[in-house]
Design a protein around this motif. Sequence first.
Motif, mmCIF file in Angstrom:
data_model
loop_
_atom_site.group_PDB
_atom_site.id
_atom_site.type_symbol
_atom_site.label_atom_id
_atom_site.label_comp_id
_atom_site.label_asym_id
_atom_site.label_seq_id
_atom_site.Cartn_x
_atom_site.Cartn_y
_atom_site.Cartn_z
ATOM 1 N N ARG A 97 1.013 -0.949 0.137
ATOM 2 C CA ARG A 97 0.044 -0.043 0.309
ATOM 3 C C ARG A 97 1.183 1.125 0.387
ATOM 4 O O ARG A 97 0.371 2.449 -0.490
ATOM 5 C CB ARG A 97 -1.040 -0.002 1.475
ATOM 6 C CG ARG A 97 -2.320 -1.083 1.034
ATOM 7 C CD ARG A 97 -2.979 -0.626 2.089
ATOM 8 N NE ARG A 97 -2.425 -0.720 3.119
ATOM 9 C CZ ARG A 97 -3.066 -1.977 4.000
ATOM 10 N NH1 ARG A 97 -3.271 -2.996 3.703
ATOM 11 N NH2 ARG A 97 -1.773 -2.244 5.307
ATOM 12 N N GLU A 132 3.905 1.547 -1.145
ATOM 13 C CA GLU A 132 4.459 1.850 -2.336
ATOM 14 C C GLU A 132 3.629 2.235 -3.385
ATOM 15 O O GLU A 132 3.840 3.310 -4.524
ATOM 16 C CB GLU A 132 5.271 -0.234 -3.018
ATOM 17 C CG GLU A 132 6.641 -0.120 -2.451
ATOM 18 C CD GLU A 132 6.500 -1.435 -2.581
ATOM 19 O OE1 GLU A 132 6.059 -2.085 -3.754
ATOM 20 O OE2 GLU A 132 8.073 -1.822 -3.273
ATOM 21 N N ARG A 133 2.500 1.715 -3.749
ATOM 22 C CA ARG A 133 1.006 2.300 -4.392
ATOM 23 C C ARG A 133 0.844 3.867 -3.792
ATOM 24 O O ARG A 133 1.274 4.785 -5.116
ATOM 25 C CB ARG A 133 -0.056 1.722 -4.597
ATOM 26 C CG ARG A 133 0.225 0.013 -4.657
ATOM 27 C CD ARG A 133 -0.902 -0.368 -4.689
ATOM 28 N NE ARG A 133 -1.956 -0.521 -3.881
ATOM 29 C CZ ARG A 133 -1.975 -1.120 -2.972
ATOM 30 N NH1 ARG A 133 -1.903 -2.888 -3.193
ATOM 31 N NH2 ARG A 133 -2.865 -1.777 -1.842
ATOM 32 N N ALA A 134 1.395 4.042 -2.752
ATOM 33 C CA ALA A 134 0.831 5.435 -2.625
ATOM 34 C C ALA A 134 2.141 6.479 -3.502
ATOM 35 O O ALA A 134 2.372 7.609 -2.974
ATOM 36 C CB ALA A 134 0.609 5.903 -0.848
ATOM 37 N N HIS A 135 2.660 5.476 -3.055
ATOM 38 C CA HIS A 135 4.164 6.605 -2.977
ATOM 39 C C HIS A 135 4.759 6.948 -4.641
ATOM 40 O O HIS A 135 4.985 7.448 -4.953
ATOM 41 C CB HIS A 135 5.489 5.825 -2.518
ATOM 42 C CG HIS A 135 7.070 6.586 -2.989
ATOM 43 N ND1 HIS A 135 7.377 7.580 -2.647
ATOM 44 C CD2 HIS A 135 7.611 5.806 -4.137
ATOM 45 C CE1 HIS A 135 8.762 8.225 -3.070
ATOM 46 N NE2 HIS A 135 8.983 6.936 -4.099
ATOM 47 N N ALA A 136 3.851 6.083 -6.017
ATOM 48 C CA ALA A 136 4.194 6.040 -7.070
ATOM 49 C C ALA A 136 2.759 6.742 -7.385
ATOM 50 O O ALA A 136 2.626 7.681 -8.063
ATOM 51 C CB ALA A 136 4.051 4.665 -8.063
ATOM 52 N N GLU A 137 1.558 7.002 -6.294
ATOM 53 C CA GLU A 137 0.489 7.983 -6.433
ATOM 54 C C GLU A 137 0.888 9.350 -6.050
ATOM 55 O O GLU A 137 0.774 10.481 -7.246
ATOM 56 C CB GLU A 137 -0.050 7.549 -6.044
ATOM 57 C CG GLU A 137 -2.280 8.413 -6.412
ATOM 58 C CD GLU A 137 -2.287 7.866 -7.564
ATOM 59 O OE1 GLU A 137 -3.095 9.359 -8.170
ATOM 60 O OE2 GLU A 137 -2.611 7.211 -8.201
ATOM 61 N N ALA A 138 1.729 9.583 -5.789
ATOM 62 C CA ALA A 138 2.251 10.269 -4.724
ATOM 63 C C ALA A 138 3.352 11.327 -6.531
ATOM 64 O O ALA A 138 3.490 12.834 -6.361
ATOM 65 C CB ALA A 138 2.954 10.695 -2.978
ATOM 66 N N ARG A 177 3.199 10.371 -8.922
ATOM 67 C CA ARG A 177 2.574 10.983 -10.180
ATOM 68 C C ARG A 177 1.905 12.511 -10.095
ATOM 69 O O ARG A 177 1.920 12.854 -11.195
ATOM 70 C CB ARG A 177 1.277 9.793 -10.724
ATOM 71 C CG ARG A 177 2.063 8.355 -11.733
ATOM 72 C CD ARG A 177 1.313 7.476 -11.924
ATOM 73 N NE ARG A 177 0.498 6.998 -10.768
ATOM 74 C CZ ARG A 177 0.288 6.077 -10.517
ATOM 75 N NH1 ARG A 177 1.903 4.958 -10.516
ATOM 76 N NH2 ARG A 177 -0.926 5.323 -8.912
ATOM 77 N N THR A 178 1.028 12.349 -9.397
ATOM 78 C CA THR A 178 0.296 13.702 -8.669
ATOM 79 C C THR A 178 1.397 14.536 -9.048
ATOM 80 O O THR A 178 1.231 15.788 -9.373
ATOM 81 C CB THR A 178 0.120 13.422 -7.455
ATOM 82 O OG1 THR A 178 -0.380 12.135 -6.815
ATOM 83 C CG2 THR A 178 -0.940 15.054 -6.486
ATOM 84 N N LYS A 195 2.738 15.839 -12.237
ATOM 85 C CA LYS A 195 1.361 16.690 -12.989
ATOM 86 C C LYS A 195 1.295 18.033 -12.108
ATOM 87 O O LYS A 195 0.604 18.508 -13.026
ATOM 88 C CB LYS A 195 -0.132 15.746 -12.323
ATOM 89 C CG LYS A 195 -0.302 14.081 -13.009
ATOM 90 C CD LYS A 195 -1.369 14.192 -13.037
ATOM 91 C CE LYS A 195 -1.452 12.639 -13.684
ATOM 92 N NZ LYS A 195 -2.522 11.986 -12.830
#
Length: 306
Positions: free
Chosen positions: A279, A281-287, A289-290, A293
């Motif tokens: 979780r 790792e996914r949050a880090h990846a999402e951060a 990407r954000t 952007k």
Amino acid sequence: MDADAVILELYGLRPADFTRARDAYVAEARREKDAEAATAIGGLRRPTLAVWAVNLLARTRPDLAEALLRLGTELRRAHRELDGERMRALSHQQHQVIGALSAEAARLAAGAGERLRETVLGEVGEIFHGLLGDDEAARRWAAGRLAKPPSVTVGFEGLEPAPGATPPPVTPTPRPAPVSAPAPARTPAAPARSEVDRGTAVAKRAAEEHRSRTAAAREGAAEASAALRRTEHGLAEAAAARDRAEGEAADLREELSAVRQRVEAARRAASEARQAYRRAERAHAEAGRTAEKAARRLDELTRGED
């Protein structure tokens, strides 16, 4: 539920399978609301390997079981009647019978997947010995439902002679018929005296033989009692050792259960940690990407102002 049939089935199972099957039948009886059967079955204790082996023999070879029952009846009768000679003969026979039965029980147990160690074979022999003195336990065993080894104290040591019992009487040598005097005589004392002397001698010999047989019977009974006391002592020591071993085994099982619980808890914690890591790792990846952007948007805004 037919509790008697279930009990008979349970005592035919190997000891390793007994407890699980018993508990399953108890649960079934409770579902059927048969409290009496649940109580009767739930109160059964798991038989030892030796008890299972002798039950297996009784179920498989009823002819041998009947032979032991007859021998026990003869031994108890000889003890009650103080028949020392008969007791000695039957004692020799009992050693042969018990040896043969023990060997057959070991053979049958091996065929059922249980190899009997020397210590267990010794317990088997002691059970057969105890059954000779305990008619009630012997009947349960012959039906294949013996639950525990019979107590040695129930054997011949506690079996008192029948009231007024004496060793078998000795048949005296018949006295010759008295000879009539051919004619009246004033002094027939010599012949009469001879008859009296012969009768007295016969009576003395009979009394001596009677005393000898009584002493032999008492000696045989004393030897049997001493042997039973020694056996009882040995069984008590064996039972104590078995209880200690069972207690240690129970402690080990509890410790093993606690270790398994700790291992399971550690596995759950590790699984939860792996999930949390994924979780994160996914949050880090999402951060990331954000952030990308946002950087692109800021760059666009900056170029627009220019």
